[in-house]
Design a protein around this motif. Structure first.
Motif, short mmCIF file in Angstrom:
data_model
loop_
_atom_site.label_atom_id
_atom_site.label_comp_id
_atom_site.label_asym_id
_atom_site.label_seq_id
_atom_site.Cartn_x
_atom_site.Cartn_y
_atom_site.Cartn_z
N GLU A 196 96.85 14.84 -71.16
CA GLU A 196 97.28 15.14 -69.78
C GLU A 196 96.56 16.35 -69.19
OE1 GLU A 196 101.52 15.43 -69.69
OE2 GLU A 196 101.79 13.28 -69.95
N ARG A 197 95.48 16.77 -69.82
CA ARG A 197 94.68 17.86 -69.27
C ARG A 197 93.58 17.30 -68.36
NH1 ARG A 197 98.81 20.65 -71.10
NH2 ARG A 197 98.31 22.67 -71.95
N THR A 198 93.16 18.12 -67.40
CA THR A 198 92.06 17.77 -66.51
C THR A 198 90.87 18.66 -66.84
OG1 THR A 198 93.56 17.12 -64.73
CG2 THR A 198 91.30 17.64 -64.10
N ALA A 199 89.68 18.09 -66.85
CA ALA A 199 88.48 18.87 -67.09
C ALA A 199 87.86 19.30 -65.76
CB ALA A 199 87.47 18.06 -67.89
N VAL A 200 87.25 20.47 -65.75
CA VAL A 200 86.54 20.97 -64.58
C VAL A 200 85.05 20.75 -64.80
CG1 VAL A 200 85.91 23.03 -63.26
CG2 VAL A 200 88.29 22.66 -63.94
N ASN A 201 84.42 20.08 -63.85
CA ASN A 201 82.97 19.90 -63.82
C ASN A 201 82.39 21.16 -63.18
OD1 ASN A 201 80.31 19.21 -63.30
ND2 ASN A 201 80.79 17.19 -62.46
N SER A 202 82.02 22.12 -64.01
CA SER A 202 81.69 23.46 -63.51
C SER A 202 80.23 23.52 -63.07
CB SER A 202 81.95 24.50 -64.60
OG SER A 202 81.79 25.80 -64.08
N ALA A 203 80.02 23.09 -61.83
CA ALA A 203 78.67 22.98 -61.27
C ALA A 203 78.33 24.12 -60.33
CB ALA A 203 78.51 21.64 -60.55
N ALA A 204 78.84 25.32 -60.65
CA ALA A 204 78.46 26.56 -59.94
C ALA A 204 78.86 26.55 -58.47
CB ALA A 204 76.96 26.82 -60.08
N SER A 205 79.94 25.87 -58.13
CA SER A 205 80.39 25.85 -56.74
C SER A 205 81.91 25.73 -56.68
CB SER A 205 79.77 24.67 -55.98
OG SER A 205 80.33 24.55 -54.69
N VAL A 206 82.51 26.46 -55.73
CA VAL A 206 83.97 26.36 -55.56
C VAL A 206 84.37 24.95 -55.16
CG1 VAL A 206 84.23 28.81 -55.01
CG2 VAL A 206 83.82 27.17 -53.15
N ALA A 207 83.43 24.17 -54.63
CA ALA A 207 83.73 22.78 -54.29
C ALA A 207 84.03 21.96 -55.53
CB ALA A 207 82.56 22.16 -53.53
N TYR A 208 83.56 22.43 -56.70
CA TYR A 208 83.85 21.79 -57.98
C TYR A 208 84.86 22.60 -58.79
CZ TYR A 208 79.81 18.73 -57.25
OH TYR A 208 78.92 17.80 -56.76
N ASP A 209 85.55 23.52 -58.12
CA ASP A 209 86.46 24.44 -58.79
C ASP A 209 85.73 25.23 -59.88
OD1 ASP A 209 88.84 25.75 -59.06
OD2 ASP A 209 89.82 24.22 -60.25
N SER A 210 84.51 25.64 -59.56
CA SER A 210 83.62 26.35 -60.49
C SER A 210 83.26 27.69 -59.87
CB SER A 210 82.36 25.50 -60.72
OG SER A 210 81.42 26.18 -61.49
N HIS A 211 83.28 28.75 -60.68
CA HIS A 211 83.21 30.09 -60.10
C HIS A 211 82.17 31.00 -60.74
CE1 HIS A 211 86.86 29.38 -57.69
NE2 HIS A 211 87.26 28.66 -58.73
N ASN A 212 81.26 30.46 -61.51
CA ASN A 212 80.18 31.25 -62.10
C ASN A 212 78.83 30.71 -61.66
OD1 ASN A 212 81.70 33.11 -63.63
ND2 ASN A 212 81.98 31.61 -65.26
N LEU A 213 77.89 31.61 -61.41
CA LEU A 213 76.51 31.25 -61.12
C LEU A 213 75.61 32.11 -61.99
CD1 LEU A 213 74.40 29.72 -59.39
CD2 LEU A 213 74.51 31.66 -57.78
N PRO A 214 74.93 31.57 -63.03
CA PRO A 214 74.83 30.14 -63.28
C PRO A 214 76.10 29.59 -63.92
CG PRO A 214 73.77 31.31 -65.06
CD PRO A 214 74.18 32.35 -64.04
N SER A 215 76.21 28.27 -63.84
CA SER A 215 77.24 27.57 -64.60
C SER A 215 76.54 26.43 -65.33
CB SER A 215 78.37 27.10 -63.68
OG SER A 215 79.49 26.75 -64.45
N GLY A 216 77.27 25.34 -65.52
CA GLY A 216 76.70 24.25 -66.28
C GLY A 216 77.52 23.99 -67.53
N GLU A 217 78.81 23.84 -67.34
CA GLU A 217 79.73 23.54 -68.45
C GLU A 217 80.84 22.63 -67.94
OE1 GLU A 217 82.73 26.42 -69.64
OE2 GLU A 217 82.02 27.79 -68.09
N VAL A 218 81.49 21.96 -68.86
CA VAL A 218 82.71 21.23 -68.57
C VAL A 218 83.80 21.86 -69.43
CG1 VAL A 218 83.89 19.01 -68.70
CG2 VAL A 218 81.50 19.11 -67.98
N PHE A 219 84.90 22.25 -68.81
CA PHE A 219 85.94 22.94 -69.58
C PHE A 219 87.32 22.41 -69.25
CE2 PHE A 219 85.50 25.63 -65.77
CZ PHE A 219 86.82 25.85 -65.41
N THR A 220 88.22 22.65 -70.18
CA THR A 220 89.62 22.28 -70.00
C THR A 220 90.49 23.28 -70.75
OG1 THR A 220 91.16 20.42 -69.99
CG2 THR A 220 89.79 20.70 -71.97
N ALA A 221 91.81 23.05 -70.70
CA ALA A 221 92.77 23.97 -71.33
C ALA A 221 93.48 23.24 -72.46
CB ALA A 221 93.79 24.47 -70.31
#
Length: 365
Positions: A196-221
């Motif tokens: 029941e976890r959701t993964a974040v497609n961390s593509a270096a943009s807040v539009a992807y709920d991603s907050h690091n530049l550079p990014s390039g990871e998929v993460f979950t909790a």
């Protein structure tokens, strides 16, 4: 000025933070980030945004935290007020001395972090993005010449982020549909639930709920972690070197730990609070523009042949609506190299072997 600095600022403002006209933007300028701050300010002006710069320095902060009696005023109102009125927070990291926090007693560091939990939470309620401007200190930490290090940084940052996002969607789908992840390599056999976890497609943009530049990871909790894991990638945390970490989990909690170097610093992390012994993140590095370890978590955890686990705070974006994940004043990533004699499984199916994902050329079942 290096033209790549202007390109970096444009990616940060437009792709990563998606700044719009009228946005109130706080820019946290690290002591070595002046040139990038100038370029960012120019882009913000072109977008018609409002801007406030604050100065950030590990040396200055360390002087305050070290000399304090440890009874810190929790979440000062003046700083909360600034963040409550901010739409975007941009952190421009660029250290002159990567070991500046090393002389601060661990108990003071922990108390200071606990005193800032609401400030941290309020920052994360904005469209925040953290990035790095290359400095000679970071180059020295990475064991690289300054020119070589700048090339490395910009190769990682100036990517075709839209194409990478499409590729990383493969891993996001696997995690979203999966129930359990298993990591297997030397001195590592670890399972964790992603039910029941959701993964974040961390593509270096807040539009992807991603907050690091550079990014390039998929993460979950993850939760319900069991087994042992060996982190063989060295790291520096709050000025302290930590290397060759072993953690043992039972019923979701670290019950035993060791480090070849920096065991006291590791202990300070794990004893910060109750949540510091539980995992807050499972992250899978997928940025092939990062091709070596540089002792910077911002880059190292995104490298394509790695998996990282963070003890401490979980990100709410990975959790079912209304559910609260692991809570802690810390979120500390540790990295394991998956490039050789390793595999990652989701529900018993191998999805990465020896650093190669199953959709990449050269993958072996």
């Amino acid at each position: 000025m290096d033209q790549r600095i202007a390109e970096h600022a444009e990616v940060l403002v437009d792709w990563s933070a998606r700044v719009e006209e009228g946005d109130d933007v706080v820019v946290r300028v690290d002591e070595g980030a002046h040139d990038l701050a100038v370029a960012v300010a120019e882009k913000l002006g072109e977008r018609g945004a409002n801007y406030l710069a604050t100065y950030v320095s590990d040396e200055v902060e360390s002087a305050f935290v070290r000399s304090h009696d440890g009874d810190f005023d929790p979440n000062p109102d003046f700083e909360l007020s600034m963040l409550e009125n901010a739409d975007v927070v941009l952190s421009l990291r660029a250290k002159r001395n990567t070991a500046a926090k090393g002389a601060v007693p661990g108990e003071n560091r922990a108390a200071y972090k606990k005193s800032r939990t609401e400030i941290k939470a309020r920052t994360m309620d904005t469209d925040w993005v953290s990035t790095m401007h290359p400095t000679r200190a970071h180059a020295q930490n990475a064991g690289m010449g300054y020119g070589e290090y700048k090339d490395f940084v910009y190769d990682a940052i100036l990517r075709d982020w839209e194409s990478l996002a499409d590729e990383m969607a493969n891993m996001k789908d696997l995690i979203d549909e999966g129930s359990e992840v298993r990591l297997v390599k030397e001195e590592t056999d670890l399972t964790m639930s992603i039910e029941e976890r959701t993964a974040v497609n961390s593509a270096a943009s807040v539009a992807y709920d991603s907050h690091n530049l550079p990014s390039g990871e998929v993460f979950t909790a993850p939760e319900a972690t069991e087994g042992e894991v060996y982190f063989d990638v060295p790291m520096t945390h709050d000025g302290a070197r930590i290397r060759d970490v072993h953690l043992t989990f039972e019923e979701g909690e670290v019950v035993d730990w060791s480090a070849e170097v920096g065991e006291r610093a590791l202990e300070d992390i794990l004893t910060t609070d109750e949540g510091a012994k539980r995992l807050g993140e499972l992250g899978i590095g997928m940025n092939r523009g990062i091709d070596r370890f540089t002792d910077s978590i911002l880059f190292d955890e995104k490298m394509g042949d790695t998996v990282h686990l963070a003890v401490g705070r979980a990100y709410s974006s990975c959790l079912p609506e209304g559910q609260q994940g692991n809570q802690s004043a810390v979120h500390v990533d540790m990295i394991t190299d998956m490039s050789e004699d390793s595999r990652m499984e989701i529900d018993g199916e191998v999805v990465q072997r020896d650093g190669t994902f199953r959709w990449e050329e050269g993958f072996e079942e």
